[in-house]
Design an enzyme around this catalytic site. Structure first.
Site, PDB file in Angstrom:
ATOM      1  N   GLY A  12      -2.832  27.651  26.572  1.00 59.96           N
ATOM      2  CA  GLY A  12      -4.071  26.584  26.718  1.00 59.96           C
ATOM      3  C   GLY A  12      -5.223  27.216  25.772  1.00 59.96           C
ATOM      4  N   MET A  94       4.680  21.028  24.562  1.00 62.74           N
ATOM      5  CA  MET A  94       5.935  21.411  23.869  1.00 62.74           C
ATOM      6  C   MET A  94       7.082  20.482  24.455  1.00 62.74           C
ATOM      7  SD  MET A  94       5.205  23.809  22.125  1.00 62.74           S
ATOM      8  CE  MET A  94       6.674  24.449  21.621  1.00 62.74           C
ATOM      9  N   ARG A  95       6.838  19.478  24.881  1.00 58.64           N
ATOM     10  CA  ARG A  95       8.167  18.349  25.229  1.00 58.64           C
ATOM     11  C   ARG A  95       7.880  17.214  24.411  1.00 58.64           C
ATOM     12  NH1 ARG A  95      11.930  20.498  27.317  1.00 58.64           N
ATOM     13  NH2 ARG A  95      12.615  18.484  27.697  1.00 58.64           N
ATOM     14  N   LEU A  97       8.041  13.400  23.228  1.00 56.51           N
ATOM     15  CA  LEU A  97       7.543  12.281  23.886  1.00 56.51           C
ATOM     16  C   LEU A  97       8.370  11.373  23.573  1.00 56.51           C
ATOM     17  CD1 LEU A  97       3.654  12.899  23.801  1.00 56.51           C
ATOM     18  CD2 LEU A  97       5.123  13.361  26.119  1.00 56.51           C
ATOM     19  N   HIS A 113      -0.551  20.735  15.246  1.00 56.00           N
ATOM     20  CA  HIS A 113       0.707  21.196  14.958  1.00 56.00           C
ATOM     21  C   HIS A 113       0.444  22.358  13.865  1.00 56.00           C
ATOM     22  CE1 HIS A 113       4.934  21.431  13.963  1.00 56.00           C
ATOM     23  NE2 HIS A 113       4.743  21.520  12.673  1.00 56.00           N
ATOM     24  N   LEU A 148       8.450  12.234  15.197  1.00 56.59           N
ATOM     25  CA  LEU A 148       8.006  13.580  15.264  1.00 56.59           C
ATOM     26  C   LEU A 148       6.949  14.179  14.132  1.00 56.59           C
ATOM     27  CD1 LEU A 148       7.931  15.973  17.677  1.00 56.59           C
ATOM     28  CD2 LEU A 148       9.831  16.969  16.428  1.00 56.59           C
ATOM     29  N   GLN A 177      -7.699  29.499  13.389  1.00 54.83           N
ATOM     30  CA  GLN A 177      -8.257  28.194  12.818  1.00 54.83           C
ATOM     31  C   GLN A 177      -8.365  27.002  13.638  1.00 54.83           C
ATOM     32  OE1 GLN A 177     -10.050  27.903   9.835  1.00 54.83           O
ATOM     33  NE2 GLN A 177      -9.864  30.115  10.178  1.00 54.83           N
ATOM     34  N   GLU A 178      -7.063  27.060  14.513  1.00 56.81           N
ATOM     35  CA  GLU A 178      -6.820  25.963  15.450  1.00 56.81           C
ATOM     36  C   GLU A 178      -8.002  25.872  16.464  1.00 56.81           C
ATOM     37  OE1 GLU A 178      -2.986  25.654  17.215  1.00 56.81           O
ATOM     38  OE2 GLU A 178      -2.226  26.857  16.029  1.00 56.81           O
TER      39      GLU A 178
END
Ligand code: NHR
Ligand code: GAR
Length: 200
Positions: A12, A94-95, A97, A113, A148, A177-178
């Site tokens: 997180g 991580m699932r 959808l 991503h 995806l 960077q994220e």
């Protein structure tokens, strides 16, 4: 008030960066926006405690307790909808959808991503970038569609791939960077929608 619901699966740290940005940059005053809830598909997700410490509602929907992806996504949507979301943010979620879930939140569902899309959709992006001999790597914030990692790109940042990089060292450089990019991209989205609201 615009409600943001953040979905996580793990550490997180992106969620934490967004939480810090809402406080530091006063999103409530500037955009009328707040983080309404953080939802995890894993009970052990480290980010849940941090969210709770910031007074944010936390929820757990354990995917392993559902027989199908559709059943999990229906339960997830119920929990998300309880917080009246204007924006749903995937942050290390991580699932994959189902189309039903994606269509329900069409136009208000975003993901981060860890690659320069359209290169390397899916998992294991850093090792794949190293194996391909890429000289740069990076991160993409995009709208989520049923295909995806293929939705419209909202923001990107680039980092160098260094000669001695491993997947772990490259992941760390990208993650830094994220933490800058995701809050900025969301603030941009919020500023955009308030402009529309003022216009009409
Ligand atoms: N769902 C849809 N429909 N579209 C996207 O673009 C999505 C999505 C769900 C998650 C994040 C994505 C990423 O940024 C994301 C984008 C999980 C997997 C995956 O294969 C792939 C891509 C992403 C997230 N997950 C496995 C699965 O079977 C489980 C892997 C695990 O639990 O570790 O769902 O990379
Ligand atoms: C981030 O690098 C994010 O881009 C990536 O996982 C990490 C989560 O870190 N997401 C995916 O790989 C989605 N499949 P965080 O939980 O500390 O934000």
């Amino acid at each position: 008030m615009k409600n943001i619901v953040i979905l996580i699966s793990g550490g997180g740290s992106n969620m934490a960066a967004i939480v810090r940005a809402t406080e530091r940059d006063r999103w409530a005053e500037r955009f009328g926006a707040r983080i309404a809830a953080v939802v995890s598909n894993k009970a052990e997700a480290g980010g849940l405690a941090l969210a709770a410490a910031h007074g944010i509602a936390t929820e757990i929907v354990p995917h392993k307790e559902f027989p199908t992806r559709e059943a999990f996504d229906e339960a997830l949507a119920k929990v998300v909808d309880a917080h009246s979301p204007d924006l749903v943010v995937l942050a290390g979620f991580m699932r994959i959808l189902t189309p039903g879930f994606v269509e329900r939140y069409a136009g208000r569902l975003v993901n981060i991503h860890p690659s320069l899309l359209p290169a390397f959709p899916g998992l294991n992006t850093h090792q794949r970038a190293i194996d391909a001999g890429c000289k740069v790597a990076g991160v993409t914030v995009h709208q989520v569609t049923t295909e995806l990692d293929h939705g419209p790109i909202l923001a990107q940042a680039v980092v160098p791939v260094l000669p001695d990089d491993t997947a772990a060292t490259l992941a760390g450089r990208v993650l830094a960077q994220e933490h800058q990019l995701y809050p900025r991209a969301i603030a941009g989205w919020l500023a955009d929608t308030s402009r529309h609201i003022r216009k009409f």
